[in-house]
Write an enzyme that holds these catalytic residues in place. Structure first.
Site, PDB file in Angstrom:
ATOM      1  N   ILE A  59       0.852  -1.190   0.000  1.00  0.00           N
ATOM      2  CA  ILE A  59       0.000   0.000   0.000  1.00  0.00           C
ATOM      3  C   ILE A  59       0.886   1.238   0.000  1.00  0.00           C
ATOM      4  O   ILE A  59       1.814   1.343   0.799  1.00  0.00           O
ATOM      5  CB  ILE A  59      -0.935   0.020   1.226  1.00  0.00           C
ATOM      6  CG1 ILE A  59      -1.775  -1.265   1.281  1.00  0.00           C
ATOM      7  CG2 ILE A  59      -1.842   1.246   1.183  1.00  0.00           C
ATOM      8  CD1 ILE A  59      -2.649  -1.376   2.521  1.00  0.00           C
ATOM      9  N   ILE A  86       4.879  -1.022   3.006  1.00  0.00           N
ATOM     10  CA  ILE A  86       4.568   0.369   2.702  1.00  0.00           C
ATOM     11  C   ILE A  86       5.354   0.799   1.467  1.00  0.00           C
ATOM     12  O   ILE A  86       6.580   0.690   1.425  1.00  0.00           O
ATOM     13  CB  ILE A  86       4.929   1.284   3.891  1.00  0.00           C
ATOM     14  CG1 ILE A  86       4.230   0.807   5.164  1.00  0.00           C
ATOM     15  CG2 ILE A  86       4.557   2.728   3.566  1.00  0.00           C
ATOM     16  CD1 ILE A  86       2.719   0.812   5.102  1.00  0.00           C
ATOM     17  N   LYS A  87       4.627   1.283   0.465  1.00  0.00           N
ATOM     18  CA  LYS A  87       5.275   1.738  -0.771  1.00  0.00           C
ATOM     19  C   LYS A  87       5.679   3.199  -0.624  1.00  0.00           C
ATOM     20  O   LYS A  87       4.847   4.059  -0.336  1.00  0.00           O
ATOM     21  CB  LYS A  87       4.335   1.563  -1.967  1.00  0.00           C
ATOM     22  CG  LYS A  87       4.053   0.109  -2.320  1.00  0.00           C
ATOM     23  CD  LYS A  87       3.169  -0.013  -3.549  1.00  0.00           C
ATOM     24  CE  LYS A  87       3.886   0.419  -4.805  1.00  0.00           C
ATOM     25  NZ  LYS A  87       3.036   0.251  -6.013  1.00  0.00           N
ATOM     26  N   ILE A  88       6.957   3.445  -0.849  1.00  0.00           N
ATOM     27  CA  ILE A  88       7.525   4.780  -0.700  1.00  0.00           C
ATOM     28  C   ILE A  88       8.216   5.183  -2.003  1.00  0.00           C
ATOM     29  O   ILE A  88       9.136   4.498  -2.455  1.00  0.00           O
ATOM     30  CB  ILE A  88       8.568   4.810   0.437  1.00  0.00           C
ATOM     31  CG1 ILE A  88       7.968   4.334   1.767  1.00  0.00           C
ATOM     32  CG2 ILE A  88       9.157   6.203   0.565  1.00  0.00           C
ATOM     33  CD1 ILE A  88       7.009   5.288   2.406  1.00  0.00           C
TER      34      ILE A  88
END
Length: 226
Positions: A59, A86-88
């Site tokens: 996400i 977590i997509k950064i």
């Protein structure tokens, strides 16, 4: 060589998971836009129920600054589950957030990667996955094969644990190329996989085999009837 679905469409995830073996689900704000204004956290919790805890769920944050990225990551972990990656996006602020999240033991997928330096810096920052954008690189006259090959080479040379999660595809030729260059995983829209198996020549071969069997054993006869 593994596949993920690049979608948050519940029906597609349920339907195509019956045919294609996947190891996870990826998402981003543009993919969410296709579904409209979803109940954000509940929607992802429903996806988790479908895929189970043994598959990865990715996400993406939307904040552009370190503090905002960290706060959004915390909200995602709190309201979905603590196994979410977590997509950064790989910017300066993003690299700081990747390092900060890894210090907290959070899984991270470094995304929006167009260049070698982005991927290499994300690896060094501790990202679990790096997501090079294959088709978008091609559209910018950047050689995605060279970029992915470099990532794979550096992972082997320096024993990084980072996984190359190739993304942004318009056809299966690009997906296959990404794997050939060393990507371990590719995230693909289910419709692209479906279309790859719907080629007229494949369907014709199936029909020809059925016709030949019918010629020998009679119309309507199945192997189970023999």
């Amino acid at each position: 060589m593994e596949y993920m679905f690049d979608t948050v469409n519940i029906d597609d995830i349920k339907h195509y998971s019956e045919f294609f073996k996947i190891v996870g689900i990826t998402s981003n704000p543009s993919i969410i836009k296709l579904e409209g204004k979803i109940n954000f956290f509940n929607h992802f919790k429903e996806i988790r129920k479908i895929i189970g805890m043994d598959k990865s769920l990715h996400i993406q944050v939307v904040a552009k600054d370190y503090e905002g990225m960290m706060a959004e990551a915390e909200a995602i972990i709190k309201n979905v589950d603590d196994k979410v990656f977590i997509k950064i996006p790989v910017t300066e602020q993003g690299l700081k957030a990747i390092r900060g999240l890894k210090l907290k033991g959070v899984g991270v997928t470094a995304t929006a990667i167009y260049t070698k330096v982005q991927g290499l810096l994300a690896m060094e920052a501790g990202a679990d996955f790096i997501a090079p954008y294959y088709n978008r690189m091609e559209n910018m006259d950047i050689d995605p094969q060279d970029v992915i090959t470099t990532f794979a080479s550096m992972i082997r040379e320096y024993n990084y644990s980072t996984i190359i999660l190739a993304a942004s595809f318009k056809n299966m030729g690009q997906v296959n190329s990404a794997f050939e260059c060393g990507a371990q995983t590719a995230t693909v829209q289910p419709a692209l996989l479906h279309a790859a198996l719907e080629m007229p020549v494949i369907n014709k071969a199936v029909e020809d085999f059925a016709g030949d069997f019918e010629t020998v054993f009679g119309k309507g006869v199945s192997i189970v009837d023999l």
